[in-house]
Design a protein around this motif. Sequence first.
Motif, PDB file in Angstrom:
ATOM      1  N   GLU A   1       9.827   7.373  -3.219  1.00 15.40           N
ATOM      2  CA  GLU A   1       9.843   8.297  -2.101  1.00 15.40           C
ATOM      3  C   GLU A   1       8.732   7.878  -1.151  1.00 15.40           C
ATOM      4  O   GLU A   1       7.720   7.313  -1.567  1.00 15.40           O
ATOM      5  N   ALA A   2       8.957   8.136   0.118  1.00 10.08           N
ATOM      6  CA  ALA A   2       7.999   7.734   1.135  1.00 10.08           C
ATOM      7  C   ALA A   2       7.511   8.967   1.882  1.00 10.08           C
ATOM      8  O   ALA A   2       8.286   9.877   2.175  1.00 10.08           O
ATOM      9  N   THR A   3       6.207   8.978   2.152  1.00  6.26           N
ATOM     10  CA  THR A   3       5.613  10.045   2.954  1.00  6.26           C
ATOM     11  C   THR A   3       4.670   9.412   3.961  1.00  6.26           C
ATOM     12  O   THR A   3       4.025   8.399   3.669  1.00  6.26           O
ATOM     13  N   TRP A   4       4.616  10.005   5.132  1.00  6.67           N
ATOM     14  CA  TRP A   4       3.719   9.505   6.169  1.00  6.67           C
ATOM     15  C   TRP A   4       2.371  10.192   6.069  1.00  6.67           C
ATOM     16  O   TRP A   4       2.298  11.406   5.898  1.00  6.67           O
ATOM     17  N   ASN A   5       1.312   9.402   6.172  1.00  8.15           N
ATOM     18  CA  ASN A   5      -0.043   9.931   6.243  1.00  8.15           C
ATOM     19  C   ASN A   5      -0.557   9.625   7.646  1.00  8.15           C
ATOM     20  O   ASN A   5      -0.700   8.463   8.027  1.00  8.15           O
ATOM     21  N   THR A   6      -0.803  10.666   8.418  1.00  7.30           N
ATOM     22  CA  THR A   6      -1.269  10.500   9.798  1.00  7.30           C
ATOM     23  C   THR A   6      -2.719  10.928   9.953  1.00  7.30           C
ATOM     24  O   THR A   6      -3.186  11.138  11.073  1.00  7.30           O
ATOM     25  N   ASP A   7      -3.445  11.071   8.847  1.00  8.90           N
ATOM     26  CA  ASP A   7      -4.841  11.509   8.906  1.00  8.90           C
ATOM     27  C   ASP A   7      -5.762  10.453   9.497  1.00  8.90           C
ATOM     28  O   ASP A   7      -6.736  10.775  10.156  1.00  8.90           O
ATOM     29  N   GLY A   8      -5.480   9.200   9.264  1.00  6.96           N
ATOM     30  CA  GLY A   8      -6.345   8.117   9.736  1.00  6.96           C
ATOM     31  C   GLY A   8      -6.028   7.719  11.166  1.00  6.96           C
ATOM     32  O   GLY A   8      -5.190   8.323  11.840  1.00  6.96           O
ATOM     33  N   ALA A   9      -6.701   6.692  11.630  1.00  9.99           N
ATOM     34  CA  ALA A   9      -6.502   6.192  12.989  1.00  9.99           C
ATOM     35  C   ALA A   9      -5.102   5.601  13.158  1.00  9.99           C
ATOM     36  O   ALA A   9      -4.555   5.597  14.248  1.00  9.99           O
ATOM     37  N   LYS A  10      -4.549   5.128  12.063  1.00  7.65           N
ATOM     38  CA  LYS A  10      -3.247   4.473  12.096  1.00  7.65           C
ATOM     39  C   LYS A  10      -2.318   5.163  11.092  1.00  7.65           C
ATOM     40  O   LYS A  10      -2.646   5.246   9.914  1.00  7.65           O
TER      41      LYS A  10
ATOM     42  N   PRO B   1      11.838  -4.758   3.084  1.00 10.95           N
ATOM     43  CA  PRO B   1      13.248  -4.480   2.753  1.00 10.95           C
ATOM     44  C   PRO B   1      13.425  -4.017   1.300  1.00 10.95           C
ATOM     45  O   PRO B   1      14.262  -3.160   1.017  1.00 10.95           O
ATOM     46  N   LEU B   2      12.624  -4.566   0.390  1.00  7.38           N
ATOM     47  CA  LEU B   2      12.688  -4.152  -1.006  1.00  7.38           C
ATOM     48  C   LEU B   2      12.276  -2.686  -1.138  1.00  7.38           C
ATOM     49  O   LEU B   2      12.935  -1.902  -1.836  1.00  7.38           O
ATOM     50  N   LEU B   3      11.192  -2.291  -0.463  1.00 10.17           N
ATOM     51  CA  LEU B   3      10.755  -0.894  -0.505  1.00 10.17           C
ATOM     52  C   LEU B   3      11.836   0.041   0.028  1.00 10.17           C
ATOM     53  O   LEU B   3      12.120   1.086  -0.566  1.00 10.17           O
ATOM     54  N   ARG B   4      12.463  -0.340   1.137  1.00  8.13           N
ATOM     55  CA  ARG B   4      13.533   0.494   1.704  1.00  8.13           C
ATOM     56  C   ARG B   4      14.722   0.599   0.749  1.00  8.13           C
ATOM     57  O   ARG B   4      15.316   1.671   0.591  1.00  8.13           O
ATOM     58  N   ARG B   5      15.066  -0.504   0.104  1.00  2.42           N
ATOM     59  CA  ARG B   5      16.185  -0.486  -0.846  1.00  2.42           C
ATOM     60  C   ARG B   5      15.872   0.407  -2.038  1.00  2.42           C
ATOM     61  O   ARG B   5      16.701   1.227  -2.459  1.00  2.42           O
ATOM     62  N   LEU B   6      14.665   0.284  -2.588  1.00  2.00           N
ATOM     63  CA  LEU B   6      14.278   1.108  -3.732  1.00  2.00           C
ATOM     64  C   LEU B   6      14.222   2.589  -3.351  1.00  2.00           C
ATOM     65  O   LEU B   6      14.580   3.459  -4.151  1.00  2.00           O
ATOM     66  N   GLU B   7      13.817   2.861  -2.115  1.00  2.00           N
ATOM     67  CA  GLU B   7      13.809   4.244  -1.628  1.00  2.00           C
ATOM     68  C   GLU B   7      15.252   4.764  -1.515  1.00  2.00           C
ATOM     69  O   GLU B   7      15.548   5.888  -1.943  1.00  2.00           O
ATOM     70  N   SER B   8      16.152   3.970  -0.973  1.00  2.56           N
ATOM     71  CA  SER B   8      17.539   4.405  -0.816  1.00  2.56           C
ATOM     72  C   SER B   8      18.221   4.596  -2.169  1.00  2.56           C
ATOM     73  O   SER B   8      19.163   5.384  -2.289  1.00  2.56           O
ATOM     74  N   GLN B   9      17.741   3.909  -3.197  1.00  6.49           N
ATOM     75  CA  GLN B   9      18.285   4.061  -4.544  1.00  6.49           C
ATOM     76  C   GLN B   9      17.682   5.259  -5.274  1.00  6.49           C
ATOM     77  O   GLN B   9      18.067   5.565  -6.393  1.00  6.49           O
TER      78      GLN B   9
ATOM     79  N   ARG C   1       3.377  -1.013  -9.750  1.00  4.02           N
ATOM     80  CA  ARG C   1       2.203  -0.755  -8.920  1.00  4.02           C
ATOM     81  C   ARG C   1       2.269   0.570  -8.173  1.00  4.02           C
ATOM     82  O   ARG C   1       1.271   1.036  -7.660  1.00  4.02           O
ATOM     83  N   LEU C   2       3.443   1.188  -8.113  1.00  5.38           N
ATOM     84  CA  LEU C   2       3.576   2.403  -7.316  1.00  5.38           C
ATOM     85  C   LEU C   2       3.525   3.681  -8.149  1.00  5.38           C
ATOM     86  O   LEU C   2       3.979   4.736  -7.710  1.00  5.38           O
ATOM     87  N   GLY C   3       2.922   3.607  -9.324  1.00  7.58           N
ATOM     88  CA  GLY C   3       2.597   4.819 -10.063  1.00  7.58           C
ATOM     89  C   GLY C   3       1.538   5.614  -9.298  1.00  7.58           C
ATOM     90  O   GLY C   3       1.422   6.820  -9.431  1.00  7.58           O
ATOM     91  N   VAL C   4       0.790   4.911  -8.489  1.00  8.59           N
ATOM     92  CA  VAL C   4      -0.188   5.497  -7.561  1.00  8.59           C
ATOM     93  C   VAL C   4       0.324   5.202  -6.165  1.00  8.59           C
ATOM     94  O   VAL C   4       0.654   4.047  -5.862  1.00  8.59           O
TER      95      VAL C   4
ATOM     96  N   TYR D   1       4.327   4.923  -0.309  1.00  6.56           N
ATOM     97  CA  TYR D   1       5.434   4.925  -1.244  1.00  6.56           C
ATOM     98  C   TYR D   1       4.913   5.303  -2.624  1.00  6.56           C
ATOM     99  O   TYR D   1       3.811   4.912  -3.008  1.00  6.56           O
ATOM    100  N   SER D   2       5.725   6.057  -3.362  1.00  8.37           N
ATOM    101  CA  SER D   2       5.380   6.393  -4.742  1.00  8.37           C
ATOM    102  C   SER D   2       6.658   6.511  -5.559  1.00  8.37           C
ATOM    103  O   SER D   2       7.756   6.693  -5.015  1.00  8.37           O
ATOM    104  N   LEU D   3       6.498   6.411  -6.867  1.00 10.39           N
ATOM    105  CA  LEU D   3       7.641   6.510  -7.773  1.00 10.39           C
ATOM    106  C   LEU D   3       8.190   7.925  -7.787  1.00 10.39           C
ATOM    107  O   LEU D   3       7.432   8.892  -7.785  1.00 10.39           O
TER     108      LEU D   3
END
Length: 112
Positions: free
Chosen positions: A66-75, A54-62, A26-29, A80-82
């Motif tokens: 990769e994770a990026t923050w989007n601060t454009d919205g109100a929140k 926790p699964l997302l964090r583990r896959l990121e550490s492996q 699901r994280l191809g997008v 996460y992406s592959l």
Amino acid sequence: MGREDILPNLVSEMRRGTLVLCVLARLGVPAYGYSLIEDLAGTGLAIEANTLYPLLRRLESQGLLEATWNTDGAKPRKYYSLTELGGQVLTELTMQWQATVAAMNAILKETT
């Protein structure tokens, strides 16, 4: 111990083994955690936040995500992406999954 005691645990174990493949697929997008929870639930595979994050964090550490923050919205949201490695692992896991499904179908066909 009856069927109603045994079956839920066995189903849970079986599902747990498929979650990595589902998340990677699901994280191809890029997606943020809650949207991924909704997306997977929409396919019939409910996953709880205390399982997903926790699964997302583990896959990121492996190095698979990769994770990026989007601060454009109100929140602010962490998307996460592959990674390239994640895409390669997804391809290999998909081939393994298809081989396992074929083998299981052959085994189950023999039992009916």
